[in-house]
Each structure stands twice: as structure tokens, then as C-alpha cells.
Design a protein around this motif. Structure first.
Motif, mmCIF file in Angstrom:
data_model
loop_
_atom_site.group_PDB
_atom_site.id
_atom_site.type_symbol
_atom_site.label_atom_id
_atom_site.label_comp_id
_atom_site.label_asym_id
_atom_site.label_seq_id
_atom_site.Cartn_x
_atom_site.Cartn_y
_atom_site.Cartn_z
ATOM 1 N N GLN A 111 0.891 -1.144 0.138
ATOM 2 C CA GLN A 111 -0.064 -0.017 0.071
ATOM 3 C C GLN A 111 0.873 1.486 -0.135
ATOM 4 O OE1 GLN A 111 -3.016 -0.546 3.144
ATOM 5 N NE2 GLN A 111 -4.301 -1.381 1.820
ATOM 6 N N ALA A 112 0.298 2.092 -0.442
ATOM 7 C CA ALA A 112 0.922 3.326 -0.392
ATOM 8 C C ALA A 112 1.268 3.709 0.615
ATOM 9 C CB ALA A 112 0.063 4.716 -1.479
ATOM 10 N N GLY A 113 2.457 4.060 1.004
ATOM 11 C CA GLY A 113 3.641 4.761 2.417
ATOM 12 C C GLY A 113 4.009 3.659 2.828
ATOM 13 N N GLY A 114 3.945 2.656 2.048
ATOM 14 C CA GLY A 114 4.859 1.077 2.856
ATOM 15 C C GLY A 114 5.991 1.191 2.546
ATOM 16 N N TYR A 120 8.016 4.900 1.978
ATOM 17 C CA TYR A 120 7.402 6.155 1.500
ATOM 18 C C TYR A 120 6.594 5.905 0.702
ATOM 19 C CZ TYR A 120 8.797 7.478 6.075
ATOM 20 O OH TYR A 120 9.434 8.237 7.400
ATOM 21 N N LEU A 121 6.554 4.397 0.262
ATOM 22 C CA LEU A 121 6.511 4.654 -1.611
ATOM 23 C C LEU A 121 4.737 4.549 -1.772
ATOM 24 C CD1 LEU A 121 6.715 0.445 -1.248
ATOM 25 C CD2 LEU A 121 7.615 2.103 -3.218
ATOM 26 N N LYS A 122 4.826 5.541 -3.254
ATOM 27 C CA LYS A 122 4.288 6.174 -3.792
ATOM 28 C C LYS A 122 3.536 5.093 -4.582
ATOM 29 C CE LYS A 122 5.688 10.735 -3.198
ATOM 30 N NZ LYS A 122 6.545 11.600 -3.646
ATOM 31 N N GLN A 182 8.677 -7.018 -9.943
ATOM 32 C CA GLN A 182 7.562 -6.443 -10.227
ATOM 33 C C GLN A 182 7.522 -5.811 -8.688
ATOM 34 O OE1 GLN A 182 5.035 -5.144 -12.632
ATOM 35 N NE2 GLN A 182 4.916 -3.991 -10.821
ATOM 36 N N VAL A 183 7.805 -4.069 -8.431
ATOM 37 C CA VAL A 183 6.827 -3.585 -7.634
ATOM 38 C C VAL A 183 5.422 -3.419 -8.094
ATOM 39 C CG1 VAL A 183 7.383 -1.137 -5.938
ATOM 40 C CG2 VAL A 183 9.033 -2.835 -6.148
ATOM 41 N N THR A 184 4.774 -3.047 -6.635
ATOM 42 C CA THR A 184 3.421 -2.670 -7.553
ATOM 43 C C THR A 184 2.597 -1.709 -6.290
ATOM 44 O OG1 THR A 184 2.631 -4.050 -9.228
ATOM 45 C CG2 THR A 184 0.655 -3.024 -7.589
#
Length: 120
Positions: A12-15, A84-86, A115-117
Motif C-alpha cells: 500500500q502507499a506509504g509502505g 514511503y512508497l507511492k 515487480q513492485v506494485t
């Protein structure tokens, strides 16, 4: 040298995620290492690079302050800690090696990609 990337996934975003790239078949400390990514419909982007013994690093502006590259020459492995992934970080991530300096555009050895999603 052969490269094997791992550690991608869905987050999830922020992870956070930590990518690893294990090298074999060469003298790992002879190579500067880079992490690249390619999103669907976009060109390949150099995300980060590290010098042969880790004394120098560089980052794309889009990931500065969020990603950290490191290497362990005793384990023949380079890492990319991504915090802090977006959603815009969604891409296939590749590790690559060059016998030239980390600023080189001539990365001659590539891993298979992971793959990064990042979901919003």
C-alpha cells in the motif's frame, strides 16, 4: 556476472519494501551497481547507483529521501530499501552492474527484474 533480483511485491502507499540483488560468477567488488525501473509505457529510469565499495551513492530526484541503496560485498549483494512508497513507484525494478564508474551509462549486466506494485 549473473544477477538475481528479488523482494518485489504488492504494498500500500506509504509502505516499504526492500529489494535484494545477488551476484554470482564475478568479483562483485569490481562492479558499480545500479537499480533501474521501468513503468508500463515509460522508459527505463536509473533510480539509484552505488560505487564499488559503497563510498558513493546517487539517487533520482523522485526517490531522494525515500530510497536507500547499500551493498554487502561479503555477501555479493546490493539492496534497495524503499520507504514511503507511492503509486508512481510502481514498476519493474532491475539491478544492473557496470565495470565503469557509478556515473556510467554503460551497464552491461542485468538481472531479470522484480515487480513492485504500490496501491493507492
Amino acid at each position: 556476472v549473473q544477477l538475481q533480483a528479488s523482494g518485489g511485491g504488492l504494498v500500500q502507499a506509504g509502505g516499504s519494501l526492500k529489494l535484494s540483488c545477488a551476484a554470482s560468477g564475478g568479483t562483485f567488488s569490481s562492479y558499480s551497481m545500479g537499480w533501474f525501473r521501468q513503468a508500463p509505457g515509460k522508459g527505463r529510469e536509473l533510480v539509484s547507483a552505488i560505487s564499488r565499495f559503497g563510498s558513493s551513492t546517487s539517487y533520482a530526484d523522485s526517490v531522494k529521501g525515500r530510497f536507500t541503496i547499500s551493498r554487502d560485498n561479503a555477501k555479493n549483494t546490493v539492496y534497495l530499501q524503499m520507504n514511503y512508497l507511492k503509486p508512481d513507484d510502481t514498476a519493474v525494478y532491475y539491478c544492473a552492474a557496470t565495470l565503469y564508474g557509478m556515473g556510467s551509462t554503460d551497464y552491461g549486466y542485468w538481472g531479470q527484474g522484480t515487480q513492485v506494485t504500490v496501491s493507492s
